[in-house]
Design a protein around this motif. Structure first.
Motif, short mmCIF file in Angstrom:
data_model
loop_
_atom_site.label_atom_id
_atom_site.label_comp_id
_atom_site.label_asym_id
_atom_site.label_seq_id
_atom_site.Cartn_x
_atom_site.Cartn_y
_atom_site.Cartn_z
N UNK A 44 0.81 -1.21 0.00
CA UNK A 44 0.00 0.00 0.00
C UNK A 44 0.85 1.26 0.00
N UNK A 45 1.91 1.25 0.80
CA UNK A 45 2.81 2.41 0.86
C UNK A 45 3.52 2.60 -0.48
N UNK A 46 3.86 1.48 -1.14
CA UNK A 46 4.52 1.56 -2.45
C UNK A 46 3.61 2.22 -3.47
N UNK A 47 2.31 2.00 -3.31
CA UNK A 47 1.34 2.62 -4.22
C UNK A 47 1.04 4.07 -3.85
N UNK A 48 1.70 4.55 -2.79
CA UNK A 48 1.54 5.94 -2.38
C UNK A 48 0.34 6.21 -1.51
N UNK A 49 -0.20 5.17 -0.87
CA UNK A 49 -1.39 5.33 -0.04
C UNK A 49 -1.02 5.55 1.43
N UNK A 50 -1.93 6.21 2.15
CA UNK A 50 -1.79 6.36 3.59
C UNK A 50 -2.46 5.17 4.25
N UNK A 51 -1.76 4.52 5.19
CA UNK A 51 -2.26 3.29 5.81
C UNK A 51 -2.31 3.46 7.33
N UNK A 52 -3.51 3.31 7.89
CA UNK A 52 -3.70 3.37 9.35
C UNK A 52 -4.26 2.03 9.83
N UNK A 53 -3.62 1.47 10.83
CA UNK A 53 -4.05 0.18 11.38
C UNK A 53 -4.73 0.40 12.72
N UNK A 54 -5.92 -0.17 12.90
CA UNK A 54 -6.49 -0.33 14.24
C UNK A 54 -6.76 -1.83 14.40
N UNK A 55 -6.21 -2.41 15.43
CA UNK A 55 -6.29 -3.87 15.59
C UNK A 55 -6.10 -4.21 17.06
N UNK A 56 -6.37 -5.46 17.40
CA UNK A 56 -6.20 -5.90 18.79
C UNK A 56 -5.50 -7.25 18.87
N UNK A 57 -5.15 -7.81 17.73
CA UNK A 57 -4.54 -9.14 17.72
C UNK A 57 -3.09 -9.10 18.20
N UNK A 58 -2.57 -10.28 18.54
CA UNK A 58 -1.20 -10.37 19.04
C UNK A 58 -0.20 -9.87 17.98
N UNK A 59 0.87 -9.27 18.46
CA UNK A 59 1.90 -8.74 17.57
C UNK A 59 2.72 -9.91 17.01
#
Length: 572
Positions: free
Chosen positions: A155-170
């Motif tokens: 996604x970053x390579x395509x020039x997009x802004x990426x925001x993650x909201x999650x609760x799963x284990x790292x």
């Protein structure tokens, strides 16, 4: 039968009872749930009405301010935002919360729910490419994304802004027995489980994390807390449905959420509750977890979770009822399919001698992949062993696992990652994909690595209080309601008494599988009790002495109230 043990946690129960105007028995149960200190006890006993003042500060979540700043800038520049969630109850509710909130504050926002079979779990390159082609500037994930290292990079390579909201284990890799945690190059990552995150409560569900983000956004846009109450019912539904720990602020969210659901303005939710025959005024965690939740999940299991979200977003009452009816019918179909495949799974365990394994890996090639987790849970209940059910999928084999206390399924599966294409999950549940040729090797390696003793594989039932049945009064039963809502880590309390003499016992119900029993204690007090685990073969005999685990209720019949004891387990 399980092993019975009594909690021995210490506190001044009489002093706590006096201070908070509760029975010492109730104080003891609260201590057994590891609720210690004035702040925690007050949060536990709060009625939820002032929950926004009680909840932890959402701004202490790592990257929260960064994510909010980005979202505000994107809204002001009219950039297109897309939410990508998950197809289960937590994902559906997470999307609903974020979509309604972002829409309210003026965002140009839409959403996409991955298809369980076509897309698999979580964000992927195809979904990201489609977003780019649709002119999307920013993707916000919910209930997924923490493990999507390569996908976020794409996604970053395509020039997009990426925001993650999650609760799963790292996710992590091991190097010389040291865990090295992995992180993507997302512009902001909100997940309380991040090592650097100082947020004091680590076990929010995905919708809980989404709700936290909305709390800050609403504060920034000066939207009053009253508006949050329209969303908290969905954070509550997800918290119950995703079976996260029902303690700390999760419990407060559920308390207030259940109160809001009783007067919900959501037409889809109201229709589904009505069609399922639930009394709205008395809705509980049971109704959400075992009736409403499965209906929402059925859409993502057998069709597309878009159907559930469309129902929740519907503004026409007639259409809402149609969509709710469709979900209920889907869930009925799912139940029939589950029962058929469960019987096959149990047969395999017995005939193939898999029950000699400490970790059960059951291969049901023709089972719908969406049912694997449910069936794994049922098999685990029967044998009390970690269980993974594998099914044939479009590409290889997919599976879902359910664990037991003392067996961290996520970490144990990580030891077998060389045999897997992909995996993820929690200590108590996990999902994975692998090639068919590795199924047997996966089973063997899991069992070779498992360090489970006989005691690990024997269920322990913890008794809150060894309490004579004649201590129970109507007032005490009413006081026990302050312990609600019940769920994971805040289970319904269990009490015990012994040397009870059977005076009468017989089976009732359509299938003659409910035990009605009269018992007398050593002081001549007689009680009426009921057990939903009974058969003609184990029918108690008059004069027998029994020990019981129980929970007391108030029974209303023909306008008359009386104490009734629900038997959880009884000595043989």
């Amino acid at each position: 039968m399980s092993i019975w043990k009594v909690y021995a946690k210490k506190a001044d129960f009489y002093e706590i009872g006096k201070k908070y105007n509760i029975d010492p028995v109730v104080a003891r149960v609260i201590r057994n749930r590891d609720v210690i200190g004035e702040t925690d006890i007050e949060m536990y006993l709060s009625n939820g009405q002032d929950c926004y003042k009680i909840l932890h500060n959402p701004r202490t979540l790592l990257d929260m301010d960064k994510a909010v700043s980005i979202i505000k800038e994107k809204i002001s520049s009219n950039s297109k935002i897309r939410i990508i969630g998950d197809y289960d109850i937590d994902g559906i509710c997470s999307i609903y919360i974020l979509y309604k909130a972002l829409e309210k504050i003026g965002a140009d926002v839409d959403y996409v729910i991955p298809h369980r079979i076509v897309d698999g779990y979580g964000i992927n390159e195809n979904l990201i490419l489609q977003a780019k082609e649709d002119g999307i500037d920013t993707i916000i994930t919910c209930d997924n994304g923490i493990a999507a290292i390569d996908q976020i990079a794409y996604g970053k390579k395509l020039g997009m802004t990426m925001i993650i909201t999650d609760h799963h284990d790292i996710p992590y890799i091991e190097d010389n027995n040291e865990k090295i945690y992995l992180s993507s190059k997302a512009d902001a990552i909100i997940n309380p489980k991040q090592i650097e995150c100082t947020y004091p409560f680590k076990v929010l569900c995905g919708a809980g994390v989404a709700f936290k983000l909305v709390q800050v956004l609403y504060e920034e846009y000066e939207i009053p807390d009253l508006e949050l109450s329209e969303l908290i019912e969905f954070a509550a539904i997800a918290t119950i449905g995703d079976i996260v720990d029902l303690k700390d602020e999760n419990r407060v969210i559920v308390k207030l959420g259940l109160n809001k659901i009783k007067n919900t303005k959501n037409l889809g939710l109201k229709a589904l509750i009505d069609l399922c025959g639930i009394d709205m005024e008395n809705i509980s965690t049971y109704h959400i977890g075992f009736i409403i939740g499965p209906c929402l999940n059925a859409s993502g299991r057998l069709d597309t979770a878009n159907r559930a979200l469309q129902m929740l977003l519907e503004k026409d009452e007639k259409k809402a009822y149609e969509l709710a009816g469709d979900l209920k019918a889907l869930n009925d179909e799912r139940k029939d399919m589950t029962q058929k495949e469960l019987l096959k799974g149990l047969d395999i365990v017995e005939k193939d001698s898999l029950n000699n394994d400490n970790v059960l890996v059951v291969y049901l090639p023709d089972c719908h992949e969406s049912l694997a987790g449910i069936i794994a849970g049922r098999i685990r209940e029967k044998y009390y062993k970690p269980t993974i059910v594998l099914t044939n999928a479009e590409e290889g084999v997919k599976g879902s696992g359910r664990s037991i206390d003392g067996y961290n399924m996520f970490e144990e599966i990580n030891k077998c990652k060389d045999l897997l294409i992909k995996f993820g999950g929690h200590p108590m549940a996990a999902g994975m994909s692998l090639s068919e040729e590795n199924v047997e090797n996966f089973r063997k390696k899991l069992n070779d690595c498992a360090n489970l003793s006989e005691s690990d594989l024997t269920k322990v039932t913890w008794i809150d209080v060894a309490m004579p049945v004649d201590y129970v009064t109507m007032d005490l039963v009413k006081q026990l309601s302050v312990l609600e809502p019940f769920g994971k880590s805040n289970e319904k309390p269990i009490f015990a008494d012994n040397n009870l003499i059977v005076k009468n016992a017989y089976l009732i119900g359509k299938n003659k599988n409910v035990l009605k029993i009269t018992l007398e204690n050593e002081r001549g007090n007689i009680i009426e009790a009921i057990s939903f685990r009974a058969s003609q073969e184990n029918l108690p005999v008059r004069g027998d002495k029994k020990s019981i685990l129980y929970y007391p209720n108030i029974n209303l019949y023909n306008g008359r109230t009386s104490l009734q004891f629900n038997i959880i387990e009884m000595s043989e």
